[in-house]
Design a protein around this motif. Sequence first.
Motif, mmCIF file in Angstrom:
data_model
loop_
_atom_site.group_PDB
_atom_site.id
_atom_site.type_symbol
_atom_site.label_atom_id
_atom_site.label_comp_id
_atom_site.label_asym_id
_atom_site.label_seq_id
_atom_site.Cartn_x
_atom_site.Cartn_y
_atom_site.Cartn_z
ATOM 1 N N GLU A 166 16.405 -1.948 -4.950
ATOM 2 C CA GLU A 166 16.381 -1.991 -6.408
ATOM 3 C C GLU A 166 15.301 -1.069 -6.975
ATOM 4 N N ALA A 167 14.161 -1.011 -6.296
ATOM 5 C CA ALA A 167 13.078 -0.139 -6.759
ATOM 6 C C ALA A 167 13.476 1.331 -6.640
ATOM 7 N N VAL A 168 14.197 1.669 -5.569
ATOM 8 C CA VAL A 168 14.698 3.040 -5.404
ATOM 9 C C VAL A 168 15.683 3.379 -6.516
ATOM 10 N N ALA A 169 16.557 2.445 -6.842
ATOM 11 C CA ALA A 169 17.553 2.669 -7.898
ATOM 12 C C ALA A 169 16.880 2.869 -9.254
ATOM 13 N N ARG A 170 15.733 2.226 -9.475
ATOM 14 C CA ARG A 170 15.016 2.394 -10.746
ATOM 15 C C ARG A 170 14.131 3.627 -10.745
ATOM 16 N N GLY A 171 14.012 4.280 -9.603
ATOM 17 C CA GLY A 171 13.156 5.459 -9.513
ATOM 18 C C GLY A 171 11.694 5.138 -9.266
ATOM 19 N N GLU A 172 11.409 3.884 -8.854
ATOM 20 C CA GLU A 172 10.025 3.491 -8.606
ATOM 21 C C GLU A 172 9.573 3.820 -7.190
ATOM 22 N N LEU A 173 10.515 3.993 -6.269
ATOM 23 C CA LEU A 173 10.198 4.312 -4.886
ATOM 24 C C LEU A 173 11.123 5.428 -4.405
ATOM 25 N N PRO A 174 10.643 6.253 -3.471
ATOM 26 C CA PRO A 174 11.517 7.286 -2.904
ATOM 27 C C PRO A 174 12.565 6.663 -1.986
ATOM 28 N N GLU A 175 13.674 7.361 -1.800
ATOM 29 C CA GLU A 175 14.750 6.845 -0.960
ATOM 30 C C GLU A 175 14.328 6.663 0.492
ATOM 31 N N SER A 176 13.275 7.353 0.901
ATOM 32 C CA SER A 176 12.820 7.272 2.288
ATOM 33 C C SER A 176 11.968 6.034 2.575
ATOM 34 N N THR A 177 11.746 5.198 1.582
ATOM 35 C CA THR A 177 10.895 4.012 1.773
ATOM 36 C C THR A 177 11.481 3.089 2.835
ATOM 37 N N ASP A 178 10.663 2.703 3.795
ATOM 38 C CA ASP A 178 11.079 1.832 4.892
ATOM 39 C C ASP A 178 10.884 0.362 4.486
ATOM 40 N N PRO A 179 11.955 -0.439 4.411
ATOM 41 C CA PRO A 179 11.814 -1.853 4.021
ATOM 42 C C PRO A 179 10.904 -2.646 4.957
ATOM 43 N N ASP A 180 10.919 -2.324 6.254
ATOM 44 C CA ASP A 180 10.055 -3.052 7.185
ATOM 45 C C ASP A 180 8.586 -2.796 6.888
ATOM 46 N N ARG A 181 8.249 -1.538 6.610
ATOM 47 C CA ARG A 181 6.867 -1.212 6.235
ATOM 48 C C ARG A 181 6.508 -1.880 4.908
ATOM 49 N N ALA A 182 7.470 -1.926 4.001
ATOM 50 C CA ALA A 182 7.228 -2.586 2.723
ATOM 51 C C ALA A 182 6.914 -4.059 2.923
ATOM 52 N N ASP B 108 5.601 -5.434 5.602
ATOM 53 C CA ASP B 108 4.256 -5.513 6.187
ATOM 54 C C ASP B 108 3.190 -5.453 5.087
ATOM 55 N N LEU B 109 3.370 -4.514 4.173
ATOM 56 C CA LEU B 109 2.368 -4.310 3.120
ATOM 57 C C LEU B 109 2.360 -5.465 2.122
ATOM 58 N N MET B 110 3.535 -6.033 1.868
ATOM 59 C CA MET B 110 3.622 -7.091 0.854
ATOM 60 C C MET B 110 3.128 -8.436 1.368
ATOM 61 N N VAL B 111 3.614 -8.841 2.535
ATOM 62 C CA VAL B 111 3.363 -10.207 2.998
ATOM 63 C C VAL B 111 2.299 -10.279 4.095
ATOM 64 N N GLY B 112 2.109 -9.190 4.836
ATOM 65 C CA GLY B 112 1.162 -9.209 5.950
ATOM 66 C C GLY B 112 -0.227 -9.695 5.587
ATOM 67 N N PRO B 113 -0.855 -9.130 4.541
ATOM 68 C CA PRO B 113 -2.208 -9.589 4.183
ATOM 69 C C PRO B 113 -2.249 -11.059 3.774
ATOM 70 N N VAL C 220 2.057 -2.325 -4.165
ATOM 71 C CA VAL C 220 2.841 -1.345 -4.919
ATOM 72 C C VAL C 220 2.216 0.035 -4.839
ATOM 73 N N ALA C 221 0.895 0.086 -4.986
ATOM 74 C CA ALA C 221 0.197 1.372 -4.913
ATOM 75 C C ALA C 221 0.390 2.025 -3.542
ATOM 76 N N ALA C 222 0.321 1.208 -2.481
ATOM 77 C CA ALA C 222 0.486 1.727 -1.136
ATOM 78 C C ALA C 222 1.913 2.240 -0.902
ATOM 79 N N LEU C 223 2.886 1.525 -1.431
ATOM 80 C CA LEU C 223 4.277 1.945 -1.271
ATOM 81 C C LEU C 223 4.593 3.216 -2.041
ATOM 82 N N GLN C 224 3.925 3.394 -3.169
ATOM 83 C CA GLN C 224 4.195 4.561 -4.009
ATOM 84 C C GLN C 224 3.316 5.767 -3.648
ATOM 85 N N ALA C 225 2.383 5.567 -2.734
ATOM 86 C CA ALA C 225 1.472 6.670 -2.373
ATOM 87 C C ALA C 225 2.190 7.764 -1.622
#
Length: 201
Positions: A148-164, A166-171, A196-201
């Motif tokens: 959904e974030a890719v469709a809104r233009g908030e994330l690039p299409e190459s964003t890996d959901p698994d890495r996302a 990790d970043l969201m729930v891991g900490p 969000v900042a890490a995913l968009q970096a």
Amino acid sequence: MTTDPGTPRRAPAGAAVLREDVTDAIRAAVFEELAAVGFARMSIEGIARRAGVGKTAVYRRWKSKLSLVLDLVSAFAAQGLPAPATGSLYGDVRALLEVASHALRHPVASQVIPDLLVEAARHPEISDAIKAALLDSQQGVAAVVVREAVARGELPESTDPDRALDLMVGPLYWRLVVVRSDMPDGYLDELAGAAVAALQA
């Protein structure tokens, strides 16, 4: 000779009728017993005593404590987690963290999850069930959030959901389950912003 249709049919002699209220009581007792003594010390006798039933009532439904725990974990996995739909990446991440934090801070879950993770190293069946309950369902939610974030233009299409994920729930998992420290005010807001900042970096 005819049978009166108004007469209720009797179960065949010897057939076991499994009452749902007894099954629910046993399932609740398992979670309480896991939280109290852990999987290694948990016993069918203790579960039956806590549920207020006889051991045979447990064995009619499950052949062992392992099959009982696997059934409960699998049932939890089948429920799944609803994917947030707030309309923004930050909102979705923040909503996901809210749901996860409530689950991980539950007094029973906070005791049961770490214990089952330890047992997973000894029992491949538990490892597979936990993977389905804790990982596969959350991976599915993360994939929806990213899509959904890719469709809104908030994330690039190459964003890996698994890495996302990790970043969201891991900490959050590290803080609540491993370190077992409280969350200060605004922690989830800051964590969502950092993810969000890490995913968009």
